[in-house]
Design a protein around this motif. Sequence first.
Motif, PDB file in Angstrom:
ATOM      1  N   CYS A 321       0.041 -11.051   1.391  1.00 35.97           N
ATOM      2  CA  CYS A 321       0.303  -9.732   1.976  1.00 35.97           C
ATOM      3  C   CYS A 321       0.707  -8.713   0.913  1.00 35.97           C
ATOM      4  O   CYS A 321       0.436  -7.515   1.055  1.00 35.97           O
ATOM      5  N   ILE A 322       1.356  -9.175  -0.149  1.00 36.15           N
ATOM      6  CA  ILE A 322       1.853  -8.276  -1.186  1.00 36.15           C
ATOM      7  C   ILE A 322       0.757  -7.916  -2.190  1.00 36.15           C
ATOM      8  O   ILE A 322       0.736  -6.803  -2.730  1.00 36.15           O
ATOM      9  N   ASN A 323      -0.167  -8.838  -2.441  1.00 37.46           N
ATOM     10  CA  ASN A 323      -1.223  -8.588  -3.434  1.00 37.46           C
ATOM     11  C   ASN A 323      -1.964  -7.280  -3.213  1.00 37.46           C
ATOM     12  O   ASN A 323      -2.155  -6.505  -4.167  1.00 37.46           O
ATOM     13  N   PRO A 324      -2.451  -6.996  -1.999  1.00 38.12           N
ATOM     14  CA  PRO A 324      -3.185  -5.724  -1.825  1.00 38.12           C
ATOM     15  C   PRO A 324      -2.334  -4.493  -2.085  1.00 38.12           C
ATOM     16  O   PRO A 324      -2.855  -3.451  -2.498  1.00 38.12           O
ATOM     17  N   VAL A 325      -1.026  -4.577  -1.852  1.00 34.30           N
ATOM     18  CA  VAL A 325      -0.143  -3.446  -2.138  1.00 34.30           C
ATOM     19  C   VAL A 325      -0.022  -3.250  -3.645  1.00 34.30           C
ATOM     20  O   VAL A 325      -0.173  -2.136  -4.165  1.00 34.30           O
ATOM     21  N   LEU A 326       0.219  -4.325  -4.375  1.00 31.63           N
ATOM     22  CA  LEU A 326       0.423  -4.236  -5.820  1.00 31.63           C
ATOM     23  C   LEU A 326      -0.840  -3.838  -6.560  1.00 31.63           C
ATOM     24  O   LEU A 326      -0.806  -3.026  -7.490  1.00 31.63           O
ATOM     25  N   TYR A 327      -1.965  -4.429  -6.180  1.00 33.13           N
ATOM     26  CA  TYR A 327      -3.181  -4.270  -6.961  1.00 33.13           C
ATOM     27  C   TYR A 327      -4.160  -3.245  -6.393  1.00 33.13           C
ATOM     28  O   TYR A 327      -5.187  -2.992  -7.013  1.00 33.13           O
ATOM     29  N   LEU A 330      -1.119   0.833  -4.627  1.00 31.20           N
ATOM     30  CA  LEU A 330      -0.361   1.605  -5.599  1.00 31.20           C
ATOM     31  C   LEU A 330      -1.259   2.391  -6.545  1.00 31.20           C
ATOM     32  O   LEU A 330      -0.783   3.260  -7.268  1.00 31.20           O
ATOM     33  N   ASN A 331      -2.549   2.078  -6.550  1.00 32.47           N
ATOM     34  CA  ASN A 331      -3.484   2.735  -7.445  1.00 32.47           C
ATOM     35  C   ASN A 331      -4.026   4.006  -6.794  1.00 32.47           C
ATOM     36  O   ASN A 331      -4.592   3.962  -5.705  1.00 32.47           O
ATOM     37  N   ARG A 332      -3.850   5.143  -7.472  1.00 28.17           N
ATOM     38  CA  ARG A 332      -4.288   6.418  -6.898  1.00 28.17           C
ATOM     39  C   ARG A 332      -5.790   6.428  -6.667  1.00 28.17           C
ATOM     40  O   ARG A 332      -6.279   7.048  -5.720  1.00 28.17           O
ATOM     41  N   ARG A 354      -3.788  16.131   0.401  1.00 25.87           N
ATOM     42  CA  ARG A 354      -2.858  16.624  -0.622  1.00 25.87           C
ATOM     43  C   ARG A 354      -1.472  15.994  -0.479  1.00 25.87           C
ATOM     44  O   ARG A 354      -0.749  15.852  -1.458  1.00 25.87           O
ATOM     45  N   LEU A 355      -1.122  15.604   0.735  1.00 26.69           N
ATOM     46  CA  LEU A 355       0.179  14.972   0.945  1.00 26.69           C
ATOM     47  C   LEU A 355       0.201  13.573   0.340  1.00 26.69           C
ATOM     48  O   LEU A 355       1.172  13.179  -0.303  1.00 26.69           O
ATOM     49  N   LEU A 356      -0.882  12.792   0.539  1.00 25.79           N
ATOM     50  CA  LEU A 356      -0.926  11.414   0.060  1.00 25.79           C
ATOM     51  C   LEU A 356      -1.315  11.321  -1.401  1.00 25.79           C
ATOM     52  O   LEU A 356      -0.894  10.410  -2.116  1.00 25.79           O
ATOM     53  N   LEU A 357      -2.179  12.259  -1.845  1.00 23.78           N
ATOM     54  CA  LEU A 357      -2.653  12.225  -3.223  1.00 23.78           C
ATOM     55  C   LEU A 357      -2.405  13.577  -3.876  1.00 23.78           C
ATOM     56  O   LEU A 357      -3.334  14.373  -4.028  1.00 23.78           O
ATOM     57  N   GLU A 386      -2.399   4.029 -12.303  1.00 16.10           N
ATOM     58  CA  GLU A 386      -1.184   3.503 -11.693  1.00 16.10           C
ATOM     59  C   GLU A 386       0.033   4.274 -12.164  1.00 16.10           C
ATOM     60  O   GLU A 386       0.961   4.544 -11.401  1.00 16.10           O
ATOM     61  N   ARG A 387       0.047   4.657 -13.459  1.00 13.97           N
ATOM     62  CA  ARG A 387       1.167   5.440 -13.965  1.00 13.97           C
ATOM     63  C   ARG A 387       1.209   6.812 -13.304  1.00 13.97           C
ATOM     64  O   ARG A 387       2.273   7.329 -12.996  1.00 13.97           O
ATOM     65  N   GLY A 388       0.016   7.369 -13.054  1.00 13.60           N
ATOM     66  CA  GLY A 388      -0.053   8.714 -12.540  1.00 13.60           C
ATOM     67  C   GLY A 388       0.411   8.869 -11.112  1.00 13.60           C
ATOM     68  O   GLY A 388       0.615   9.989 -10.642  1.00 13.60           O
ATOM     69  N   ARG A 389       0.575   7.760 -10.400  1.00  9.72           N
ATOM     70  CA  ARG A 389       0.966   7.886  -9.000  1.00  9.72           C
ATOM     71  C   ARG A 389       2.355   8.473  -8.834  1.00  9.72           C
ATOM     72  O   ARG A 389       2.706   8.979  -7.786  1.00  9.72           O
ATOM     73  N   SER A 390       3.179   8.328  -9.891  1.00  6.81           N
ATOM     74  CA  SER A 390       4.528   8.858  -9.805  1.00  6.81           C
ATOM     75  C   SER A 390       4.589  10.306 -10.275  1.00  6.81           C
ATOM     76  O   SER A 390       5.617  10.918 -10.207  1.00  6.81           O
TER      77      SER A 390
END
Length: 390
Positions: A321-327, A330-332, A354-357, A386-390
């Motif tokens: 369940c966690i794998n799809p979230v991590l990989y 979280l990726n924009r 624009r709210l989500l991305l 992945e870095r850019g999501r923040s």
Amino acid sequence: MSLSASDLTELMELWEELNLTAADHGNLSRVETLLCSGGGGSGSAPAVGHGAFLRVLSVLYAFIFLVGLAANAPVVWVNLRRDGARYETHLYVLNLAVADLCVVATLPVWVTSLLLGGRWPFGDAACKLTHLVFSVNLFGSIFFLACMSVDRYLSVALLGDSPDSRRGRKAARRLTCALVWLLALAASVPDTYFLQAAKSSHHDGAVCRAVYPQDNPREWMAAVQLSFTALGFAVPFPVIAVSYALLAAAIPPGSDRERSVSRRIVLTYIVVFVACWLPFHAVLLLDTLTLLGAVPFSCRLEGFLDVALHLTQCLSLLHCCINPVLYSFLNRSYRYHLMKAFLFKYSTKTGLARLLLPGEPASDTEYSAAAATDASVNEGAELKDERGRS
């Protein structure tokens, strides 16, 4: 509710018969040679009600099934819809999601057996096939995580981005994925071979359980459990940990904040794998040492191992369940493709895009331009996404 000696014996056999993983076997032979008292003291069994424990396990597996299905199905669908260039860079993610999806897809069968008190109403062929699907995809999920960690490090740190280099990596990924599935199948076949729908000695009906050769069943069980720990943790974990540690050190120069975020993401990959799998393999190793006589047997230890194996197995399956979230989530880049596939018309009209991305294009023309640009980005840019999501 405290268990009597007969209750404990039945519970041990039920766990052996359910056989949810290649390592998940009961210890009935030891219980039969040393009947454990249900009273207090060092020989007491854990105060766990048989029926209540079965129901708790059923609820946990049902939860993992629902969450795993909801999380992995969109990942598979989105990656299959991507164009050829992006499909290649996400080949491991796609195979990982397929493996996790197949693992959780078998859980309703095991839940049905749990709710029937361990009985197996599906026949001998279904016993072998369901376990084989579960085991192959569980091994595959772990192996793909290891391959992904090595691939990410090589893509960022060592390999160039020339057309010849990209073509070579595409061919290498395809070959690696094929080999991973073959290795997962080979790792799963031996234990599946011994499975059968056998008659239970404690209630009417058949149960799905492994029946090892009568001359040395403990040795067979110990060998299977050791192989599962070796292939499922002892080998892939160092590969994952070392590859991501090297990747963290090789992250391209940028702002201190960007490097910090990237390294936290890399550390999260390692910590989540350890948190999900280390408890199960630690308990499994203790059970194996007890089987081999290296750890003194006691009824208290037996009761602890029986309950701990199943609870830590539930924890390990949460990784699906966690794998799809991590990989993925979280990726924009993935979130953009997900919105493009599922929410494009709605999100562009309401501003949800624009709210989500934040910073992503919101119009149809801008989306097309972004897709064209995204397809030409090399594999090393995935970490920057992945870095850019923040």
